[in-house]
Write a protein that holds these residues in place. Sequence first.
Motif, mmCIF file in Angstrom:
data_model
loop_
_atom_site.group_PDB
_atom_site.id
_atom_site.type_symbol
_atom_site.label_atom_id
_atom_site.label_comp_id
_atom_site.label_asym_id
_atom_site.label_seq_id
_atom_site.Cartn_x
_atom_site.Cartn_y
_atom_site.Cartn_z
ATOM 1 N N PRO A 3 0.827 -1.213 0.000
ATOM 2 C CA PRO A 3 0.000 0.000 0.000
ATOM 3 C C PRO A 3 0.861 1.263 0.000
ATOM 4 O O PRO A 3 1.988 1.253 0.506
ATOM 5 N N GLN A 4 0.309 2.327 -0.559
ATOM 6 C CA GLN A 4 1.059 3.579 -0.673
ATOM 7 C C GLN A 4 1.653 4.022 0.672
ATOM 8 O O GLN A 4 2.779 4.501 0.729
ATOM 9 N N ALA A 5 0.888 3.822 1.748
ATOM 10 C CA ALA A 5 1.345 4.275 3.065
ATOM 11 C C ALA A 5 2.638 3.576 3.500
ATOM 12 O O ALA A 5 3.356 4.078 4.363
ATOM 13 N N ALA A 6 2.929 2.402 2.914
ATOM 14 C CA ALA A 6 4.117 1.638 3.327
ATOM 15 C C ALA A 6 5.334 1.903 2.438
ATOM 16 O O ALA A 6 6.409 1.356 2.680
ATOM 17 N N PHE A 7 5.183 2.757 1.399
ATOM 18 C CA PHE A 7 6.309 2.977 0.463
ATOM 19 C C PHE A 7 7.523 3.586 1.181
ATOM 20 O O PHE A 7 8.653 3.333 0.827
ATOM 21 N N GLY A 8 7.254 4.439 2.165
ATOM 22 C CA GLY A 8 8.351 5.145 2.834
ATOM 23 C C GLY A 8 8.742 6.365 2.035
ATOM 24 O O GLY A 8 8.338 6.523 0.878
ATOM 25 N N PRO A 9 9.559 7.237 2.651
ATOM 26 C CA PRO A 9 9.963 8.458 1.950
ATOM 27 C C PRO A 9 10.986 8.153 0.858
ATOM 28 O O PRO A 9 11.564 7.071 0.811
ATOM 29 N N TRP A 10 11.202 9.126 0.041
ATOM 30 C CA TRP A 10 12.207 9.015 -1.018
ATOM 31 C C TRP A 10 13.565 9.406 -0.419
ATOM 32 O O TRP A 10 13.668 10.363 0.359
ATOM 33 N N ASP A 11 14.599 8.643 -0.726
ATOM 34 C CA ASP A 11 15.937 8.911 -0.188
ATOM 35 C C ASP A 11 16.564 10.070 -0.966
ATOM 36 O O ASP A 11 17.052 9.904 -2.080
ATOM 37 N N ALA A 12 16.554 11.249 -0.345
ATOM 38 C CA ALA A 12 16.942 12.478 -1.050
ATOM 39 C C ALA A 12 18.372 12.408 -1.590
ATOM 40 O O ALA A 12 18.674 12.966 -2.637
ATOM 41 N N LEU A 13 19.285 11.722 -0.879
ATOM 42 C CA LEU A 13 20.679 11.662 -1.336
ATOM 43 C C LEU A 13 20.993 10.363 -2.081
ATOM 44 O O LEU A 13 22.124 10.142 -2.505
ATOM 45 N N GLU A 14 19.982 9.519 -2.230
ATOM 46 C CA GLU A 14 20.144 8.223 -2.901
ATOM 47 C C GLU A 14 21.335 7.429 -2.354
ATOM 48 O O GLU A 14 22.121 6.868 -3.119
ATOM 49 N N THR A 15 21.488 7.427 -1.027
ATOM 50 C CA THR A 15 22.571 6.638 -0.419
ATOM 51 C C THR A 15 22.161 5.182 -0.279
ATOM 52 O O THR A 15 22.974 4.285 -0.442
ATOM 53 N N LEU A 16 20.893 4.974 0.048
ATOM 54 C CA LEU A 16 20.431 3.628 0.353
ATOM 55 C C LEU A 16 19.433 3.173 -0.721
ATOM 56 O O LEU A 16 18.310 3.658 -0.769
ATOM 57 N N PRO A 17 19.868 2.271 -1.605
ATOM 58 C CA PRO A 17 19.006 1.898 -2.739
ATOM 59 C C PRO A 17 17.892 0.921 -2.356
ATOM 60 O O PRO A 17 17.851 -0.218 -2.815
ATOM 61 N N LEU A 18 16.988 1.367 -1.486
ATOM 62 C CA LEU A 18 15.807 0.542 -1.193
ATOM 63 C C LEU A 18 14.972 0.450 -2.458
ATOM 64 O O LEU A 18 15.043 1.328 -3.317
ATOM 65 N N ARG A 19 14.123 -0.579 -2.544
ATOM 66 C CA ARG A 19 13.265 -0.688 -3.712
ATOM 67 C C ARG A 19 12.278 0.481 -3.689
ATOM 68 O O ARG A 19 11.647 0.751 -2.662
ATOM 69 N N ASP A 20 12.167 1.162 -4.823
ATOM 70 C CA ASP A 20 11.265 2.314 -4.881
ATOM 71 C C ASP A 20 9.884 1.849 -5.334
ATOM 72 O O ASP A 20 9.622 1.697 -6.518
ATOM 73 N N PHE A 21 9.014 1.632 -4.354
ATOM 74 C CA PHE A 21 7.661 1.164 -4.687
ATOM 75 C C PHE A 21 6.791 2.286 -5.257
ATOM 76 O O PHE A 21 5.733 2.037 -5.815
ATOM 77 N N GLY A 22 7.247 3.544 -5.085
ATOM 78 C CA GLY A 22 6.441 4.669 -5.565
ATOM 79 C C GLY A 22 6.772 5.072 -6.992
ATOM 80 O O GLY A 22 6.228 6.048 -7.515
ATOM 81 N N LEU A 23 7.653 4.279 -7.638
ATOM 82 C CA LEU A 23 8.176 4.646 -8.953
ATOM 83 C C LEU A 23 7.088 4.969 -9.979
ATOM 84 O O LEU A 23 7.209 5.926 -10.734
ATOM 85 N N THR A 24 6.052 4.160 -10.002
ATOM 86 C CA THR A 24 5.038 4.364 -11.045
ATOM 87 C C THR A 24 3.773 4.991 -10.462
ATOM 88 O O THR A 24 2.738 5.016 -11.110
ATOM 89 N N ARG A 25 3.864 5.473 -9.247
ATOM 90 C CA ARG A 25 2.671 6.057 -8.609
ATOM 91 C C ARG A 25 2.999 7.422 -8.036
ATOM 92 O O ARG A 25 2.863 7.667 -6.852
ATOM 93 N N ARG A 26 3.477 8.277 -8.902
ATOM 94 C CA ARG A 26 3.877 9.607 -8.440
ATOM 95 C C ARG A 26 2.689 10.565 -8.488
ATOM 96 O O ARG A 26 2.761 11.637 -9.059
ATOM 97 N N THR A 27 1.561 10.146 -7.918
ATOM 98 C CA THR A 27 0.372 10.990 -7.988
ATOM 99 C C THR A 27 0.492 12.196 -7.066
ATOM 100 O O THR A 27 0.002 13.256 -7.347
ATOM 101 N N GLU A 28 1.180 11.995 -5.941
ATOM 102 C CA GLU A 28 1.386 13.139 -5.067
ATOM 103 C C GLU A 28 2.873 13.198 -4.731
ATOM 104 O O GLU A 28 3.538 12.168 -4.681
ATOM 105 N N PRO A 29 3.407 14.419 -4.515
ATOM 106 C CA PRO A 29 4.843 14.495 -4.244
ATOM 107 C C PRO A 29 5.198 13.740 -2.965
ATOM 108 O O PRO A 29 4.477 13.819 -1.980
ATOM 109 N N ARG A 30 6.299 12.949 -3.032
ATOM 110 C CA ARG A 30 6.681 12.184 -1.840
ATOM 111 C C ARG A 30 7.673 12.967 -1.016
ATOM 112 O O ARG A 30 8.523 13.679 -1.541
#
Length: 321
Positions: free
Chosen positions: A190-217
């Motif tokens: 679910p969207q609520a579990a995606f977590g924030p976006w890693d602003a510095l891209e240090t930790l390459p977690l899987r980006d579950f919000g990749l195709t669901r950019r309906t609201e700014p994360r």
Amino acid sequence: MDLEACLRAAVAAPSIHNSQPWRFVLRPGGVDLYADRTRKLGVVDPRGRELFISLGAALLNLRLAILSHGRMPVTRLLPDPGEPDLVAAVRFGPPVDADPAVRALADAIPHRRTSRRPFDRVLVPAEVLAELSAAARLEGATLAVADDLGRDQLLGLARSAERMLRRHPGYLAELTEWTSADPGRADGVPQAAFGPWDALETLPLRDFGLTRRTEPRRGAHFEAHPTLVVLSTAGDTPQQWLRAGQALERVLLTATVQGLATTPLSQPLELPRLRLLMTDRDVSAYPQVVLRIGYGPAGVPSPRRPLDDVVDRTGLPAATE
Ligand SMILES: Cc1cc2nc3c(=O)[nH]c(=O)nc-3n(C[C@H](O)[C@H](O)[C@H](O)COP(=O)(O)O)c2cc1C
């Protein structure tokens, strides 16, 4: 014996993309666990390795719940070569008194969650890491804690993998299929579990919000030196994947008891070329799961399918319940 509670424990297990690829058939004196291959992720998991790891995690929860309800679970893995979807037969054995450590793990089942948020900059003590390794060993797997060099290598591989996967149209379609903003949906992330976006891209977690950019994360700064561990098995067969899943869940529950948060980072293991780089054939160590562990906020709950959708009660004569 509270069978419904045991089944609820089983389905609380983690699964790849929260696909919940399981089916339980009640039998007199036990439960058979089946794979639901219609839920296999064809792009990231064509061989069904992560499907079997997910099933193994559900099996460990089922075993622990039966034990904590006072019966010895007697388990046979892949008992019938003629029935490849039957992954385990679990029978209720003799009465036992579960020890406090088992009860603690069973009690942790509903509290374990995948956390995709930044963790605190606090070291995980060596004795806690040793306890996690012992948990993996108990289920026939090994857990190696990455040293500084190993961490850099793993992060590099995960970063490359995440980039390579993002270029794959099938990957994006599959991610869309298994993520959702619909609060009524019972599977997927679910969207609520995606977590924030890693602003510095240090930790390459899987980006579950990749195709669901309906609201700014929201952006966030993740820890620069995460604690990473690799869970491996001695072989790379469905039986070993089931072992890996049971070991994974025992590690995750032990971490939960210890107040640790956890995130699997599976992307490098989903690309055969990258997984090969992590495989040590000399010592027969096949990497099955990469985990980030640390102290941090608990994850957001992800939904589960109702028991009626995953439990088949027709194999049970009415009189025996
Ligand atoms: C084999 C396996 C691989 C997974 N890989 C990832 C991953 O790469 N990234 C991630 O954020 N979560 C990963 N997860 C966690 C699942 O997404 C998570 O278990 C599922 O969404 C249910 O949420 P919960 O763990 O909070 O109950 C993985 C889980 C399993 C069992």
